[in-house]
Design a protein around this motif. Structure first.
Motif, PDB file in Angstrom:
ATOM      1  N   MET A   1     -38.612 -33.364 -32.537  1.00 44.41           N
ATOM      2  CA  MET A   1     -38.957 -32.856 -31.229  1.00 44.41           C
ATOM      3  C   MET A   1     -40.134 -33.663 -30.683  1.00 44.41           C
ATOM      4  N   PHE A   2     -39.962 -34.221 -29.501  1.00 40.95           N
ATOM      5  CA  PHE A   2     -41.009 -35.028 -28.891  1.00 40.95           C
ATOM      6  C   PHE A   2     -42.023 -34.136 -28.185  1.00 40.95           C
ATOM      7  N   LYS A   3     -43.295 -34.539 -28.290  1.00 37.13           N
ATOM      8  CA  LYS A   3     -44.401 -33.796 -27.687  1.00 37.13           C
ATOM      9  C   LYS A   3     -44.734 -34.409 -26.331  1.00 37.13           C
ATOM     10  N   VAL A   4     -44.862 -33.540 -25.327  1.00 32.26           N
ATOM     11  CA  VAL A   4     -45.015 -33.989 -23.950  1.00 32.26           C
ATOM     12  C   VAL A   4     -46.283 -33.426 -23.319  1.00 32.26           C
ATOM     13  N   GLY A   5     -46.893 -34.239 -22.482  1.00 34.68           N
ATOM     14  CA  GLY A   5     -47.980 -33.804 -21.619  1.00 34.68           C
ATOM     15  C   GLY A   5     -47.552 -33.967 -20.177  1.00 34.68           C
ATOM     16  N   VAL A   6     -47.960 -33.039 -19.328  1.00 41.77           N
ATOM     17  CA  VAL A   6     -47.613 -33.086 -17.905  1.00 41.77           C
ATOM     18  C   VAL A   6     -48.916 -33.091 -17.099  1.00 41.77           C
ATOM     19  N   ILE A   7     -49.012 -34.058 -16.202  1.00 43.59           N
ATOM     20  CA  ILE A   7     -50.173 -34.160 -15.312  1.00 43.59           C
ATOM     21  C   ILE A   7     -49.686 -34.113 -13.872  1.00 43.59           C
ATOM     22  N   THR A   8     -50.206 -33.166 -13.118  1.00 43.07           N
ATOM     23  CA  THR A   8     -49.947 -33.121 -11.682  1.00 43.07           C
ATOM     24  C   THR A   8     -51.185 -33.642 -10.968  1.00 43.07           C
ATOM     25  N   ALA A   9     -50.998 -34.646 -10.136  1.00 46.10           N
ATOM     26  CA  ALA A   9     -52.082 -35.194  -9.322  1.00 46.10           C
ATOM     27  C   ALA A   9     -51.964 -34.590  -7.925  1.00 46.10           C
ATOM     28  N   SER A  10     -52.879 -33.701  -7.606  1.00 46.07           N
ATOM     29  CA  SER A  10     -52.828 -33.031  -6.302  1.00 46.07           C
ATOM     30  C   SER A  10     -54.183 -32.415  -5.982  1.00 46.07           C
ATOM     31  N   ASP A  11     -54.815 -32.893  -4.923  1.00 44.27           N
ATOM     32  CA  ASP A  11     -56.081 -32.302  -4.503  1.00 44.27           C
ATOM     33  C   ASP A  11     -55.908 -30.820  -4.176  1.00 44.27           C
ATOM     34  N   LYS A  12     -54.863 -30.501  -3.413  1.00 38.72           N
ATOM     35  CA  LYS A  12     -54.630 -29.106  -3.013  1.00 38.72           C
ATOM     36  C   LYS A  12     -54.245 -28.237  -4.203  1.00 38.72           C
ATOM     37  N   GLY A  13     -53.430 -28.770  -5.101  1.00 41.69           N
ATOM     38  CA  GLY A  13     -53.056 -28.021  -6.292  1.00 41.69           C
ATOM     39  C   GLY A  13     -54.265 -27.747  -7.171  1.00 41.69           C
ATOM     40  N   TYR A  14     -55.128 -28.733  -7.314  1.00 43.65           N
ATOM     41  CA  TYR A  14     -56.334 -28.605  -8.126  1.00 43.65           C
ATOM     42  C   TYR A  14     -57.261 -27.521  -7.570  1.00 43.65           C
ATOM     43  N   LYS A  15     -57.317 -27.431  -6.241  1.00 40.48           N
ATOM     44  CA  LYS A  15     -58.180 -26.439  -5.582  1.00 40.48           C
ATOM     45  C   LYS A  15     -57.525 -25.070  -5.483  1.00 40.48           C
ATOM     46  N   GLY A  16     -56.264 -24.949  -5.934  1.00 42.44           N
ATOM     47  CA  GLY A  16     -55.562 -23.685  -5.844  1.00 42.44           C
ATOM     48  C   GLY A  16     -55.016 -23.385  -4.460  1.00 42.44           C
ATOM     49  N   GLN A  17     -54.917 -24.395  -3.627  1.00 39.77           N
ATOM     50  CA  GLN A  17     -54.421 -24.228  -2.261  1.00 39.77           C
ATOM     51  C   GLN A  17     -52.918 -24.443  -2.143  1.00 39.77           C
ATOM     52  N   ARG A  18     -52.289 -24.919  -3.218  1.00 38.31           N
ATOM     53  CA  ARG A  18     -50.848 -25.158  -3.230  1.00 38.31           C
ATOM     54  C   ARG A  18     -50.330 -24.906  -4.636  1.00 38.31           C
ATOM     55  N   GLU A  19     -49.213 -24.205  -4.734  1.00 38.43           N
ATOM     56  CA  GLU A  19     -48.586 -23.979  -6.031  1.00 38.43           C
ATOM     57  C   GLU A  19     -47.950 -25.281  -6.517  1.00 38.43           C
ATOM     58  N   ASP A  20     -48.094 -25.560  -7.789  1.00 37.76           N
ATOM     59  CA  ASP A  20     -47.558 -26.793  -8.361  1.00 37.76           C
ATOM     60  C   ASP A  20     -46.114 -26.602  -8.813  1.00 37.76           C
ATOM     61  N   LEU A  21     -45.196 -26.754  -7.895  1.00 34.02           N
ATOM     62  CA  LEU A  21     -43.782 -26.591  -8.222  1.00 34.02           C
ATOM     63  C   LEU A  21     -43.226 -27.792  -8.984  1.00 34.02           C
TER      64      LEU A  21
END
Length: 162
Positions: A1-21
């Motif tokens: 089983m491969f181990k994965v990391g997920v990074i979302t780059a989003s100013d608004k997502g980081y500030k909680g102003q947009r849901e990270d879909l």
């Protein structure tokens, strides 16, 4: 089983102003494919922070795969490819070329993606587009080849030729 990391780059997502879909879509797709998502973060569009997280996921957590979403367009704040280029020791251009090739069949705007792919130590890093729809389409297109590439990278398979 491969181990994965997920990074979302989003100013608004980081500030909680947009849901990270998009990040959630990556997690859902990868877990259905049998991958284990071990880390998921939302970061601002900041090259140094993105770079540091990629290095942490690769060097400290020793994840097999890092998938990013967002930050690959033309906006001055879109710096995910630059962070990836800084983190990667070797580039893997065929993956991003394949994603753009497939995406161009769906929309001509795919040519505007600056996403790249590369390898740092035993970790493959792939920049995916920012929209949930494009994430889904991209991952569905590359999944089979991606799995084999990870087998080679991690020493579970020897070569592509049979």
């Amino acid at each position: 089983m491969f181990k994965v990391g997920v990074i979302t780059a989003s100013d608004k997502g980081y500030k909680g102003q947009r849901e990270d879909l998009s990040g959630k879509a990556i997690i859902e797709i990868m877990e259905k494919q049998g991958y284990k998502v071990e880390r998921y973060v939302i970061l601002p569009d900041d090259e140094e922070k993105l770079y540091e997280e990629m290095v942490y996921m690769s060097d400290e957590l020793k994840l097999d795969l890092i998938l990013t979403t967002g930050g690959t367009g033309f906006s001055p704040r879109d710096v995910t490819p630059e962070a990836t280029r800084k983190a990667a020791v070797r580039l893997a251009p065929g993956i991003s070329e394949a994603i753009r090739y497939y995406s161009l069949k769906i929309t001509p705007k795919a040519m505007l993606s600056r996403g790249i792919s590369g390898i740092r130590k035993g970790t493959l890093i792939i920049n995916l587009p920012g929209s949930p729809k494009a994430v889904k389409e991209s991952l569905e297109y590359i999944t089979d080849a991606l799995h084999h590439g990870l087998e080679i990278l991690t020493g579970q398979a020897g070569e592509c030729a049979r």
